[in-house]
Scaffold this active site. Sequence first.
Site, PDB file in Angstrom:
ATOM      1  N   HIS A 114       0.833  -1.166  -0.019  1.00 41.00           N
ATOM      2  CA  HIS A 114      -0.080  -0.014  -0.149  1.00 41.00           C
ATOM      3  C   HIS A 114       0.946   1.356   0.020  1.00 41.00           C
ATOM      4  CE1 HIS A 114       1.081  -1.337   3.851  1.00 41.00           C
ATOM      5  NE2 HIS A 114       1.016  -0.253   4.264  1.00 41.00           N
ATOM      6  N   ASP A 298      -5.599  -2.883  -2.467  1.00 39.61           N
ATOM      7  CA  ASP A 298      -4.365  -2.051  -2.473  1.00 39.61           C
ATOM      8  C   ASP A 298      -3.400  -2.234  -3.353  1.00 39.61           C
ATOM      9  OD1 ASP A 298      -3.760  -4.505  -1.644  1.00 39.61           O
ATOM     10  OD2 ASP A 298      -2.025  -3.795  -0.220  1.00 39.61           O
ATOM     11  N   ASP A 302      -3.802  -7.530  -2.086  1.00 42.32           N
ATOM     12  CA  ASP A 302      -4.055  -8.494  -0.816  1.00 42.32           C
ATOM     13  C   ASP A 302      -4.959  -7.791   0.297  1.00 42.32           C
ATOM     14  OD1 ASP A 302      -2.047  -6.689   0.286  1.00 42.32           O
ATOM     15  OD2 ASP A 302      -0.704  -8.430   0.595  1.00 42.32           O
ATOM     16  N   ARG A 303      -5.165  -6.513   0.196  1.00 43.73           N
ATOM     17  CA  ARG A 303      -5.883  -5.904   1.288  1.00 43.73           C
ATOM     18  C   ARG A 303      -7.442  -5.470   0.634  1.00 43.73           C
ATOM     19  NH1 ARG A 303      -2.402  -1.641   5.210  1.00 43.73           N
ATOM     20  NH2 ARG A 303      -0.747  -3.093   5.180  1.00 43.73           N
TER      21      ARG A 303
HETATM   22  C1  G16 Z   1       1.667  -6.425   5.787  1.00 50.28           C
HETATM   23  C2  G16 Z   1       1.446  -7.749   6.526  1.00 50.28           C
HETATM   24  C3  G16 Z   1       0.235  -7.906   7.152  1.00 50.28           C
HETATM   25  C4  G16 Z   1       0.518  -6.417   8.396  1.00 50.28           C
HETATM   26  C5  G16 Z   1       0.618  -5.482   7.607  1.00 50.28           C
HETATM   27  C6  G16 Z   1       0.789  -4.235   8.651  1.00 50.28           C
HETATM   28  O1  G16 Z   1       0.850  -6.181   4.898  1.00 50.28           O
HETATM   29  O2  G16 Z   1       1.581  -8.891   5.330  1.00 50.28           O
HETATM   30  O3  G16 Z   1       0.311  -9.096   8.008  1.00 50.28           O
HETATM   31  O4  G16 Z   1      -0.762  -6.684   8.914  1.00 50.28           O
HETATM   32  O5  G16 Z   1       1.666  -5.392   6.721  1.00 50.28           O
HETATM   33  O6  G16 Z   1       2.178  -4.383   9.151  1.00 50.28           O
HETATM   34  P1  G16 Z   1       2.553  -3.140   9.871  1.00 50.28           P
HETATM   35  O7  G16 Z   1       1.648  -2.756  11.084  1.00 50.28           O
HETATM   36  O8  G16 Z   1       3.752  -3.923  10.580  1.00 50.28           O
HETATM   37  O9  G16 Z   1       2.833  -1.902   9.122  1.00 50.28           O
HETATM   38  P2  G16 Z   1       1.117  -5.658   3.536  1.00 50.28           P
HETATM   39  O10 G16 Z   1      -0.388  -5.356   2.779  1.00 50.28           O
HETATM   40  O11 G16 Z   1       1.416  -4.509   3.371  1.00 50.28           O
HETATM   41  O12 G16 Z   1       1.614  -6.708   2.728  1.00 50.28           O
END
Ligand code: G16
Length: 564
Positions: A114, A298, A302-303
Amino acid sequence: MNIRTVATAPFNDQKPGTSGLRKKVSVFQSPNYLENFVQAIFDTIAAPAGSTLVVGGDGRYYNREAIQIILRIAAANGFGKVLVGQGGILSTPAASCVIRKYRTFGGIILSASHNPGGPDGDFGIKYNTANGGPAPEKITDAIYARSKALDSYRIADAPGVALDQQGSFSLGGMAVEVIDPVADYAGLMESLFDFEAIRALLKGGFRMCFDAMHAVTGPYAKEIIEKRLGAPGGTVINGVPLPDFGQGHPDPNLTYAHELVEIMYGASAAAFGSAQAAPLSPLPERSRRQPDFGAASDGDGDRNMILGRHFFVNPSDSLAVIAANAALAPGYAKGLAGVARSMPTSGAADRVAAKLGIPCYETPTGWKFFGNLMDAGKVTLCGEESFGTGSDHVREKDGLWAVLFWLNILAKRGQSVEDIVHRHWAEYGRNFYSRHDYEGLPSDAANGLMAHLKSQFASLPGQRFGSYQVKLCDDFSYTDPIDASVSTGQGLRVIFEDGSRIVFRLSGTGTEGATLRIYLEAFEPDAAKQRRDAQEALAGLINIAHELSELKQRTGREQPTVIT
Ligand code: G16
């Protein structure tokens, strides 16, 4: 094939974070930076000669260049074949799907999720194992250790592969198959959900809007929602992936997905979600009557964010609603083995699991912690407060999957999004929940704040703050029930006698300074009190969080950057 061994010096900052290595594009472009990390991955995983790898990314700036470099290093390291998404595109869940379907040795996904893209934005790389999921900590730690000792990498001298055309090519003797990035994933979705019922819903006047935020899900959403499910053209907005995401911030929350929020909330959008809500632009024609359902995904797909008309579904609630209604989707009709949520995610899913008589696991933040549980058949659904929901159909969280699950539920229940959530709260109670993010803090200030919190832990239990009394405080640690690996330092918890809690964590996904996340949760069983605004219901806890952390004195901030 001519293979060159290039002498290099190790970098000391290649430690993967919550989800892979994320840095500014300019860092990845510096000489040998990407090459070193890729060689560190290959040295660590030691794939047998002739293995197959998947490579793809979210289409952000530097995606194509990085793929060409990875292909040449893969060829020099003995891979027999690489599957690449056409145009270099593979959403994160689609990459997971392809790794699993074709039983490859693993895959490399290029994304900073994101985070914004473009020449001044972020880039990222992560390795996924043969189960399709992000490499667990023992592998990412080994990659990091290797990166600190690396003194050379191997690369093939070969021309680049044309990524825009599907077909089989050869790169210095290694096969490169450029595949349709959407087809396998779309087929998997069709096998899980009742497309007939969703088609009928969309035909019957139900209106939806999906915001792809100029990121990777555009082609997936157009194929699935508009083509296969028959939603009218224009249902998918911002559907063309752009290297800089149209200069947007492809994070599907109430702040950054503001175009969708304006459409779903109409004139009252500014009142929602963010301390920094963008000013309202004139409403487009289509939003004179807000759609029934809105969703966004995103950068890497995945989000997800789920909205009803004038209504935001908190991601923790979304997981709980999906769990409670899972039997309505054909792929889940046989029941759930269990559910899992990350520690900071609200306990709403736990209540559903208890009623269903299935286990609920609490893991640290990071999708990689769900992999073992899914592989062992212990959980079917997983979710996180950070707009992530998914199941064991792949080993990544999956934005479009969540959108289709909601559509399936809406089609079967014939009620509005808001109605479904209100009924859910009435049945299970409401876990009031919010996350406050303070982005771009100086690292010293953020670390000092966390140390200060921890220093109070011995004396806090028993202390009263208004109507709240502290029950316990800890720094969350997790022992994986499958392989017994231990992960410590996963977030500071202050838990009160009535079950309310405040969690403090520093994000592991940012690239600039530190991001402090404060997670707030309080349970309300009384249906008459459940429809209050979450910020209002959590105001007491918010004040305690500020007081305990000395937030203002230490950071100069009083207002969060983003409120979820
Ligand atoms: C990643 C991880 C998720 C996590 C998120 C936020 O998401 O895959 O499991 O919840 O980051 O992490 P943080 O709070 O450490 O910033 P993504 O969508 O960025 O790959």
